[in-house]
Design an enzyme around this catalytic site. Structure first.
Site, PDB file in Angstrom:
ATOM      1  N   ASP A   1      -2.904  -6.588  -5.871  1.00  0.00           N
ATOM      2  CA  ASP A   1      -3.864  -6.611  -4.500  1.00  0.00           C
ATOM      3  C   ASP A   1      -3.012  -7.154  -3.527  1.00  0.00           C
ATOM      4  O   ASP A   1      -2.511  -8.218  -3.549  1.00  0.00           O
ATOM      5  CB  ASP A   1      -4.900  -7.250  -4.698  1.00  0.00           C
ATOM      6  CG  ASP A   1      -6.028  -7.184  -3.672  1.00  0.00           C
ATOM      7  OD1 ASP A   1      -5.549  -7.051  -2.623  1.00  0.00           O
ATOM      8  OD2 ASP A   1      -7.111  -7.537  -3.785  1.00  0.00           O
TER       9      ASP A   1
ATOM     10  N   ALA B   1       1.787   3.696  -2.291  1.00  0.00           N
ATOM     11  CA  ALA B   1       1.319   5.224  -2.775  1.00  0.00           C
ATOM     12  C   ALA B   1       0.880   6.209  -1.988  1.00  0.00           C
ATOM     13  O   ALA B   1      -0.087   5.851  -1.198  1.00  0.00           O
ATOM     14  CB  ALA B   1       0.386   4.995  -4.157  1.00  0.00           C
ATOM     15  N   PRO B   2       1.139   7.581  -2.017  1.00  0.00           N
ATOM     16  CA  PRO B   2       1.931   8.216  -3.167  1.00  0.00           C
ATOM     17  C   PRO B   2       3.592   8.016  -2.798  1.00  0.00           C
ATOM     18  O   PRO B   2       4.300   8.434  -3.671  1.00  0.00           O
ATOM     19  CB  PRO B   2       1.519   9.419  -2.925  1.00  0.00           C
ATOM     20  CG  PRO B   2       1.105   9.775  -1.442  1.00  0.00           C
ATOM     21  CD  PRO B   2       0.725   8.470  -0.909  1.00  0.00           C
ATOM     22  N   GLY B   3       3.881   7.225  -1.787  1.00  0.00           N
ATOM     23  CA  GLY B   3       5.248   6.702  -1.941  1.00  0.00           C
ATOM     24  C   GLY B   3       6.280   7.514  -0.768  1.00  0.00           C
ATOM     25  O   GLY B   3       7.435   7.480  -0.795  1.00  0.00           O
ATOM     26  N   GLY B   4       5.712   8.165   0.264  1.00  0.00           N
ATOM     27  CA  GLY B   4       6.503   8.696   1.175  1.00  0.00           C
ATOM     28  C   GLY B   4       7.318   7.976   1.936  1.00  0.00           C
ATOM     29  O   GLY B   4       8.705   8.174   1.975  1.00  0.00           O
TER      30      GLY B   4
ATOM     31  N   CYS C   1      -2.937   5.994   9.804  1.00  0.00           N
ATOM     32  CA  CYS C   1      -3.190   7.315  10.178  1.00  0.00           C
ATOM     33  C   CYS C   1      -4.608   7.474  10.766  1.00  0.00           C
ATOM     34  O   CYS C   1      -5.299   8.502  10.378  1.00  0.00           O
ATOM     35  CB  CYS C   1      -2.875   8.409   9.003  1.00  0.00           C
ATOM     36  SG  CYS C   1      -3.875   8.035   7.702  1.00  0.00           S
TER      37      CYS C   1
ATOM     38  N   CYS D   1       0.794  -1.143   0.086  1.00  0.00           N
ATOM     39  CA  CYS D   1       0.157  -0.118  -0.005  1.00  0.00           C
ATOM     40  C   CYS D   1       0.863   1.056   0.118  1.00  0.00           C
ATOM     41  O   CYS D   1       0.837   2.145   0.954  1.00  0.00           O
ATOM     42  CB  CYS D   1      -0.884   0.058   1.069  1.00  0.00           C
ATOM     43  SG  CYS D   1      -1.943  -1.663   1.309  1.00  0.00           S
TER      44      CYS D   1
ATOM     45  N   ASP E   1       1.395  -0.153   5.408  1.00  0.00           N
ATOM     46  CA  ASP E   1       0.705   1.389   5.693  1.00  0.00           C
ATOM     47  C   ASP E   1      -0.733   1.264   5.233  1.00  0.00           C
ATOM     48  O   ASP E   1      -0.897   1.682   4.047  1.00  0.00           O
ATOM     49  CB  ASP E   1       1.540   2.471   5.128  1.00  0.00           C
ATOM     50  CG  ASP E   1       1.197   3.865   5.646  1.00  0.00           C
ATOM     51  OD1 ASP E   1       0.730   3.840   6.626  1.00  0.00           O
ATOM     52  OD2 ASP E   1       1.172   4.882   4.769  1.00  0.00           O
TER      53      ASP E   1
ATOM     54  N   ASP F   1       1.106  -1.464  -4.947  1.00  0.00           N
ATOM     55  CA  ASP F   1      -0.064  -0.622  -4.627  1.00  0.00           C
ATOM     56  C   ASP F   1      -1.075  -1.138  -5.537  1.00  0.00           C
ATOM     57  O   ASP F   1      -0.692  -1.555  -6.654  1.00  0.00           O
ATOM     58  CB  ASP F   1      -0.005   0.855  -4.575  1.00  0.00           C
ATOM     59  CG  ASP F   1      -1.052   1.443  -3.932  1.00  0.00           C
ATOM     60  OD1 ASP F   1      -0.870   2.017  -2.894  1.00  0.00           O
ATOM     61  OD2 ASP F   1      -2.019   2.030  -4.588  1.00  0.00           O
TER      62      ASP F   1
HETATM   63  C1  LIG Z   1      -2.462   5.413   3.439  1.00  0.00           C
HETATM   64  S1  LIG Z   1      -2.410   5.134   1.833  1.00  0.00           S
HETATM   65  C2  LIG Z   1      -0.689   4.670   1.601  1.00  0.00           C
HETATM   66  C3  LIG Z   1       0.356   5.740   2.005  1.00  0.00           C
HETATM   67  C4  LIG Z   1       1.793   5.391   1.639  1.00  0.00           C
HETATM   68  N1  LIG Z   1       2.388   4.306   2.184  1.00  0.00           N
HETATM   69  C5  LIG Z   1       2.820   6.515   1.910  1.00  0.00           C
HETATM   70  O1  LIG Z   1       3.456   6.494   2.690  1.00  0.00           O
HETATM   71  O2  LIG Z   1       2.831   7.529   1.037  1.00  0.00           O
HETATM   72  C6  LIG Z   1      -2.844   3.674   1.152  1.00  0.00           C
HETATM   73  C7  LIG Z   1      -2.947   2.829  -0.168  1.00  0.00           C
HETATM   74  O3  LIG Z   1      -3.225   1.682   0.005  1.00  0.00           O
HETATM   75  C8  LIG Z   1      -3.761   1.430  -1.445  1.00  0.00           C
HETATM   76  N2  LIG Z   1      -4.496   0.262  -1.416  1.00  0.00           N
HETATM   77  C9  LIG Z   1      -5.970   0.047  -1.192  1.00  0.00           C
HETATM   78  N3  LIG Z   1      -6.082  -0.941  -1.299  1.00  0.00           N
HETATM   79  C10 LIG Z   1      -5.048  -1.980  -1.583  1.00  0.00           C
HETATM   80  C11 LIG Z   1      -5.081  -3.275  -1.657  1.00  0.00           C
HETATM   81  N4  LIG Z   1      -5.973  -4.244  -1.634  1.00  0.00           N
HETATM   82  N5  LIG Z   1      -3.703  -3.599  -2.233  1.00  0.00           N
HETATM   83  C12 LIG Z   1      -2.810  -2.840  -2.083  1.00  0.00           C
HETATM   84  N6  LIG Z   1      -3.018  -1.359  -2.151  1.00  0.00           N
HETATM   85  C13 LIG Z   1      -4.166  -1.011  -1.643  1.00  0.00           C
HETATM   86  C14 LIG Z   1      -4.411   2.600  -2.020  1.00  0.00           C
HETATM   87  O4  LIG Z   1      -4.307   2.837  -3.416  1.00  0.00           O
HETATM   88  C15 LIG Z   1      -3.718   3.744  -1.360  1.00  0.00           C
HETATM   89  O5  LIG Z   1      -2.446   4.308  -2.164  1.00  0.00           O
END
Ligand SMILES: C[S@@+](CC[C@H](N)C(=O)[O-])C[C@H]1O[C@@H](n2cnc3c(N)ncnc32)[C@H](O)[C@@H]1O
Length: 453
Positions: A311, A266-269, A380, A264, A327, A285
């Site tokens: 997924d 994106a956006p990649g921080g 978060c 998970c 995350d 992601d």
């Molecule tokens: C909280 S954000 C992640 C922030 C990221 N870790 C950062 O630090 O920039 C959650 C991410 O989970 C992804 N997501 C949601 N369901 C998912 C799944 N089943 N598998 C993979 N990614 C998933 C979303 O596309 C989103 O980009």
């Protein structure tokens, strides 16, 4: 010097107000999208062709965002003031009438905009919307009363309680007690500072940008102007990341040379942090479009990671990892300072659905670890279903897993950011610096778990 005649005074006032109109129109459209169409503010802001923010000069864009932020942060108080003066309630099917009143009152009550300008612009906005235009006189009358009597009404309210929707107030009081709930609610009233994670020397960038160094190593600034225009952006010296959001990746400790999965991503921080710490990173992601942003960000920062659109509830790699960072997607209630729309978009039902997804993601994440490998799970969110309860249930399902508690020096010696069980728990009212504008951090949960060898 040209004498200012009443005629050219009127002219320049009209011009000023026209200058302000696009920003007000954008603000009303954005509030309409969030509150009436239930769209996340960031999604609407990111949609270039939306029209709401399209073609606005930077100054107008900043003003529109400030109006939207203030309207949402003080929405409870403003609603109570408007209710007092809308004797027959809000008319139905009135287009953008409500966002026009909300944003007009926000400017008068909380932004020091001269009432005559805020009222004039609000009336023009109403006249421009075919559904709201028959209410232009109502806009004028209500906002005049707001300017005369509104501040007294708004100030006499219980500010923390009134600006927090019932569903959040009730769950926070149940979970954290009333004092902490008030502190969380008050923290969201203030526009948050800008936190940067730097790849190089934080001292150098703090000096260059006029910022302060935080215990997390982040550099904190008061936001002004476009982020892309700040020194260091183009050369990839830093990226935007709340101080609290920078902690989970650091809980993996020394990862140089190790294989790490960032689920998970994106956006990649956090991907950037892992790559900058010398790990070989696989960033996964579900969203291809959001992964493209990870790639863009890494390219700007001169960092590398393998990106995979998949997924993460089922994805399996060829070989297991030394460490995994999950995350997870969550309700984001810890980010209300940065996302004042969250209280009006999320609900108890979303939290229950997200908790189910999080436990599926955790179950798969555990299978990706080598024996002896470390998993950091973070959200978060301020909701225990997405944090403490999630980890308790995971441990009950996996006897071989255990929490590796935060050490005395983690997180950065701030014991008030940790719970007795050794997990991280931060709140928006923490990280107090000299004044409210410099203070606060996102509410985060993180747990570090190990799979014994
Ligand atoms: C909280 S954000 C992640 C922030 C990221 N870790 C950062 O630090 O920039 C959650 C991410 O989970 C992804 N997501 C949601 N369901 C998912 C799944 N089943 N598998 C993979 N990614 C998933 C979303 O596309 C989103 O980009």
């Amino acid at each position: 010097m040209t004498a200012t005649t009443p005629a050219n005074k009127t002219l320049s006032r009209t011009r000023d107000q026209q200058v302000g109109l696009p920003a007000r129109r954008a603000a009303a459209n954005l509030l309409d999208a969030v509150l009436q169409k239930k769209q996340p503010l960031d999604d609407v802001l990111g949609r270039v062709r939306d029209g709401a923010m399209f073609d606005l000069p930077t100054r107008d864009r900043a003003l529109a965002r400030a109006i939207v932020g203030t309207s949402l942060r003080h929405k409870g108080q403003i609603d109570r003031v408007l209710e007092t003066f809308l004797e027959r309630g809000l008319p139905a099917r009135a287009g953008t009438l409500y966002p026009i009143l909300l944003s007009g009152a926000a400017q008068i009550l909380f932004m020091n905009v001269p009432p005559h300008a805020a009222i004039d612009l609000a009336v023009r906005l109403a006249q421009w919307d075919p559904r709201a235009k028959r209410y232009d006189k109502l806009v004028n009358a209500v906002l005049r009363r707001v300017s005369e009597k509104g501040a007294g009404i708004a100030d006499a309210l219980d500010v923390s309680r009134t600006n927090t929707p019932d569903w959040l107030w009730d769950r926070w009081v149940r979970t954290w007690g009333e004092d902490r709930t008030r502190a969380i609610a008050d923290a969201q009233l203030v526009e948050p500072p800008l936190d940067l994670t730097v790849t190089g020397d934080p001292e150098k960038w703090a000096a260059e940008l006029g910022g302060k160094i935080l215990p997390t190593g982040s550099v904190r600034l008061l936001p002004k102007g476009r982020i892309e225009g700040l020194p260091g952006f183009t050369e990839g010296a830093w990226w935007v990341q709340d101080a609290a959001a920078s902690i989970p990746a650091q809980l993996l400790r020394d990862i140089a040379g190790k294989r790490v999965a960032d689920l998970c991503a994106a956006p990649g921080g956090k991907t950037a942090q892992l790559a900058a710490a010398g790990a070989t990173v696989t960033a996964v992601d579900l969203s291809k479009a959001r992964l493209a942003r990870v790639e863009e960000n890494l390219a700007r920062l001169g960092l590398a990671a393998q990106t995979i659109a998949a997924d993460a509830t089922t994805w399996q790699p060829e070989a297991p990892f030394d460490a995994v960072l999950l995350d997870a997607p969550c309700s984001s209630t810890g980010t209300i300072r940065r996302h004042p729309d969250v209280p009006y978009l999320k609900s108890d039902k979303d939290i229950a659905e997200l908790a189910t997804l999080q436990s599926r993601l955790l179950d798969n994440a555990v299978t990706l670890l080598k024996p002896g490998g470390t998993l950091v799970y973070s959200t978060c969110s301020l909701e225990p279903e997405e944090g403490e309860a999630q980890i308790a249930a995971l441990l009950a399902r996996n006897e071989s897993l255990r929490i590796e508690p935060l050490r005395a020096d983690e997180p950065f010696g701030n014991t008030e950011w940790a719970e007795a069980s050794g997990v991280l728990r931060t709140f928006p009212y923490q990280l107090q610096l000299d004044s409210p504008e410099w203070s606060g951090m996102d509410g985060f949960f993180a747990a570090r778990l190990v799979r014994p060898s």
